[in-house]
Enzyme design. Structure first.
Site, PDB file in Angstrom:
ATOM      1  CE1 TYR A   1      -4.346   0.854   0.004  1.00  0.00           C
ATOM      2  CE2 TYR A   1      -4.575  -1.182   1.065  1.00  0.00           C
ATOM      3  CZ  TYR A   1      -4.999  -0.056   0.319  1.00  0.00           C
ATOM      4  OH  TYR A   1      -6.341  -0.325  -0.004  1.00  0.00           O
TER       5      TYR A   1
ATOM      6  CG  ASP B   1      -9.197  10.170 -23.495  1.00  0.00           C
ATOM      7  OD1 ASP B   1      -7.966   9.601 -23.657  1.00  0.00           O
ATOM      8  OD2 ASP B   1     -10.136   9.806 -23.466  1.00  0.00           O
TER       9      ASP B   1
ATOM     10  CE  LYS C   1      -8.303   2.313 -25.403  1.00  0.00           C
ATOM     11  NZ  LYS C   1      -8.257   2.634 -24.059  1.00  0.00           N
TER      12      LYS C   1
ATOM     13  CB  THR D   1      -5.686   3.627 -21.660  1.00  0.00           C
ATOM     14  OG1 THR D   1      -5.442   3.747 -23.250  1.00  0.00           O
ATOM     15  CG2 THR D   1      -7.118   3.979 -21.339  1.00  0.00           C
TER      16      THR D   1
ATOM     17  NE  ARG E   1      -8.178  -3.194 -19.682  1.00  0.00           N
ATOM     18  CZ  ARG E   1      -9.351  -3.529 -19.902  1.00  0.00           C
ATOM     19  NH1 ARG E   1      -9.658  -4.994 -19.672  1.00  0.00           N
ATOM     20  NH2 ARG E   1     -10.377  -2.661 -19.856  1.00  0.00           N
TER      21      ARG E   1
ATOM     22  CD  GLU F   1      -4.595   5.378   1.173  1.00  0.00           C
ATOM     23  OE1 GLU F   1      -4.382   6.087   2.146  1.00  0.00           O
ATOM     24  OE2 GLU F   1      -5.746   4.696   0.943  1.00  0.00           O
TER      25      GLU F   1
END
Length: 472
Positions: free
Chosen positions: A64, A219, A248, A245, A254, A66
Site C-alpha cells: 500500500y 484524451d 492499446k 490509457t 491496463r 497512498e
C-alpha cells in the site's frame, strides 16, 4: 490460533496456481488459447510483453502506498518511491517532454478514472464542457448523454454539449464546433476519441479554447503509442492536460496517466500539478496499484525504443492495407480511410447491423466490436464495426497478412447476408442461432484458426496450449 505446522502453512501460501486453484488455472489457459487462435481486431486491445506481465504480476501487488513519492501515508515505501519516480521519468521521456514544462501522475487505475480525475482538477460542479459525441466516435467519459438520460459521470456532474463529425465526410465539423462554442462558452474543450480514424487539428482547437478562456484536454488513449513514436501529431504542443490509457497502442498493462502542463512562476498550490495530484488521491481513488505502475514503467521503456517506432509505423501501414482491401471489396469506410490504427466500417449499405456482424465474427474466431457510424440512431444496434490493427501487428502481421484478414472479413459478410436471408427474421437471437448451426461458419472458423495459429504469440509460450473443448 492454528496448530498447523509452519511448513504446512508456508506450503499453503506457496502452492502454484495449477495446484491451488485448477479451475482458475484452466480458465486462464483457455483464454490464452483463445487469444492465440483468434484474429484480435478490437482497436482498444493489444498483446503486451512478457516483461510487462512479469512486472504486473510481481510482489509489488502486496504494498500500500497512498500519497506521492516522499509523502506517503504508510511506511516501507522506499522502493515504491523509486519505482514511481522512474515511471514518471520514463513517461516524460517516451513522449519527448521537458520536465520543466510537463509533469505526470502515473497512479490512475484506468483511462476512465484518469479522465474523471482530470475533470475534477479542472472544473467545478456544473461547469460546461464540450467533447466529441459518442455516436461520432467519442468516449463515454467526454460528457455523453442522451435525450432521456445522463449516461456518464462527466454528464451527471458537469454540463455537457457535444460536437460531431460531418454526416457526409465523417470528419470532425470544426466550423460547427466553433459556432457552438461561441454560444455555449465552455470551461473545458475535450479532444480525443475511441472510434475516430483521423488525426486532430490541435492548433484550431487551441484557438477555439482560448477564445473562451477554456482549458484544452486531450484524451489520447487510443493513439498514445503512435504519438510516442511520432506517427501522429502530438497534443502536447497545444493542450493543458493530456490523459491516456497505458494499453492499446502503447502496449502496456491496463491503467491510465495524466500529464499536466507546468508554467513558470505559478502558485504551486493552485498549479495544475497540485490540482491533478489532489484529484487522483484522495479525491477519486485510494492507494495506487504498484504492480501495475511497474508494468507501465517497463512498457514506457519499451515504447522509447527504435523497435517500438518500427512497430508503430507497421501499425499504420497495416491499417492502410486493411482499409484499401476492404474498399476494394466494395465496402464503405467512415471518412474514407484512416490516419491511425483503426478503421470504422459502415455495414448499412450491405444490410447488416454491427451487432449481427460482431456475433458471426466471434463464431468464426474473429474478435471485433459493433460501433456507431454516421447516421445511426441507436448505440444498441449500430450500423458498423470498429477494427484495429495494433494487436495483430504485435503478433508480427504485415500488410499482406492484413489483406488476408480483409478477405476473411469479406467472406464473413457474405455468409452473414446469406444467413440473414435464411433466418427470415430481423431478431439478433434468430440470426445467432442460425449462424451457430451453420456448417459454412464452422468451416470458416477452422480456416481462421489455422491462419491465426501460424503466427507467434507475444508474452507467453503458445506451443503447449491445449484447445478448449468448446470455444464459444
Amino acid at each position: 490460533m492454528s496448530t498447523r505446522p509452519v511448513e504446512a502453512y508456508n506450503a499453503f501460501l506457496n502452492t502454484p496456481l495449477a495446484e491451488a486453484d485448477p479451475e482458475v488455472a484452466r480458465i486462464i489457459e483457455h483464454e490464452k488459447y483463445r487469444q492465440f487462435a483468434e484474429l484480435e481486431l478490437i482497436a482498444s486491445e493489444n498483446f503486451t510483453s512478457q516483461a510487462v506481465m512479469e512486472a504486473n504480476g510481481s510482489a509489488l501487488t502486496n504494498k500500500y502506498s497512498e500519497g506521492l513519492p516522499g509523502a506517503r501515508y504508510y511506511g516501507g515505501n522506499q522502493y515504491v518511491d523509486q519505482l514511481e519516480r522512474l515511471c514518471q521519468e520514463r513517461a516524460l521521456a517516451a513522449f519527448k517532454l521537458d520536465a520543466s514544462e510537463w509533469g505526470v501522475n502515473v497512479q490512475p487505475y484506468s483511462g476512465s478514472t484518469a479522465n474523471f480525475a482530470a475533470l475534477t482538477a479542472l472544473l467545478q460542479p456544473f461547469d460546461r464542457l464540450m467533447g466529441l459525441d459518442l455516436p461520432s466516435g467519442g468516449h463515454l467519459t467526454h460528457g455523453y448523454q442522451t435525450d432521456k438520460k445522463k449516461i456518464s459521470s462527466s454528464s451527471i456532474y458537469f454540463q455537457s454539449m457535444p460536437y460531431r463529425v460531418d454526416s457526409e465526410s465523417g470528419i470532425i465539423d470544426y466550423d460547427r464546433l466553433e459556432e457552438n462554442a461561441e454560444l455555449y462558452r465552455p470551461q473545458l474543450l475535450i479532444c480525443g476519441a475511441s472510434a475516430y480514424p483521423r488525426d486532430w487539428d490541435y492548433a484550431r482547437l487551441r484557438r477555439i479554447a482560448d477564445k473562451h478562456g477554456a482549458y484544452l484536454l486531450c484524451d489520447m488513449a487510443h493513439i498514445s503509442g503512435l504519438v510516442a513514436a511520432g506517427e501522429q501529431e502530438s497534443p502536447f504542443r497545444f493542450c493543458d492536460i493530456v490523459t491516456t490509457t497505458t494499453h492499446k497502442t502503447l502496449r502496456g498493462p491496463r491503467a491510465g496517466l495524466i500529464f499536466f502542463r507546468r508554467r513558470e512562476g505559478e502558485d504551486k498550490k493552485e498549479s495544475l500539478e497540485a490540482r491533478v495530484n489532489q484529484a487522483v488521491f484522495p479525491s477519486c481513488q485510494g492507494g495506487p496499484h504498484n504492480n501495475t505502475i511497474a508494468g507501465i514503467a517497463v512498457a514506457l521503456l519499451q515504447a522509447n525504443s527504435p523497435e517500438f517506432v518500427q512497430y508503430a509505423k507497421q501499425v499504420r501501414a497495416n491499417t492502410q492495407a486493411l482499409a484499401k482491401r476492404l474498399v476494394g471489396h466494395g465496402y464503405r469506410l467512415s471518412s474514407g480511410g484512416s490516419d491511425n490504427h483503426l478503421v470504422l466500417w459502415d455495414l448499412k449499405p450491405v444490410g447488416l447491423t454491427g451487432s449481427k456482424f460482431e456475433k458471426i465474427c466471434e463464431l468464426a474466431n474473429i474478435t471485433l466490436n459493433k460501433n456507431s457510424v454516421c447516421g445511426d440512431k441507436s448505440a444498441v444496434t449500430p450500423g458498423g464495426v470498429r477494427i484495429g490493427t495494433a494487436a495483430l501487428t504485435s503478433r508480427g502481421f504485415k500488410e499482406h497478412d492484413f489483406e488476408a484478414v480483409a478477405d476473411f472479413l469479406h467472406a464473413t459478410v457474405e455468409l452473414a447476408t446469406e444467413l440473414q436471408r435464411e433466418a427470415g427474421s430481423k431478431l439478433l437471437k434468430d440470426f445467432v442461432a442460425a449462424a451457430a448451426k451453420s456448417d459454412k461458419v464452422a468451416a470458416l472458423q477452422k480456416k481462421v484458426e489455422a491462419f491465426a495459429t501460424s503466427f507467434p504469440m507475444p508474452g507467453f509460450d503458445a506451443s503447449a496450449l491445449a484447445k478448449p473443448p468448446t470455444q464459444h
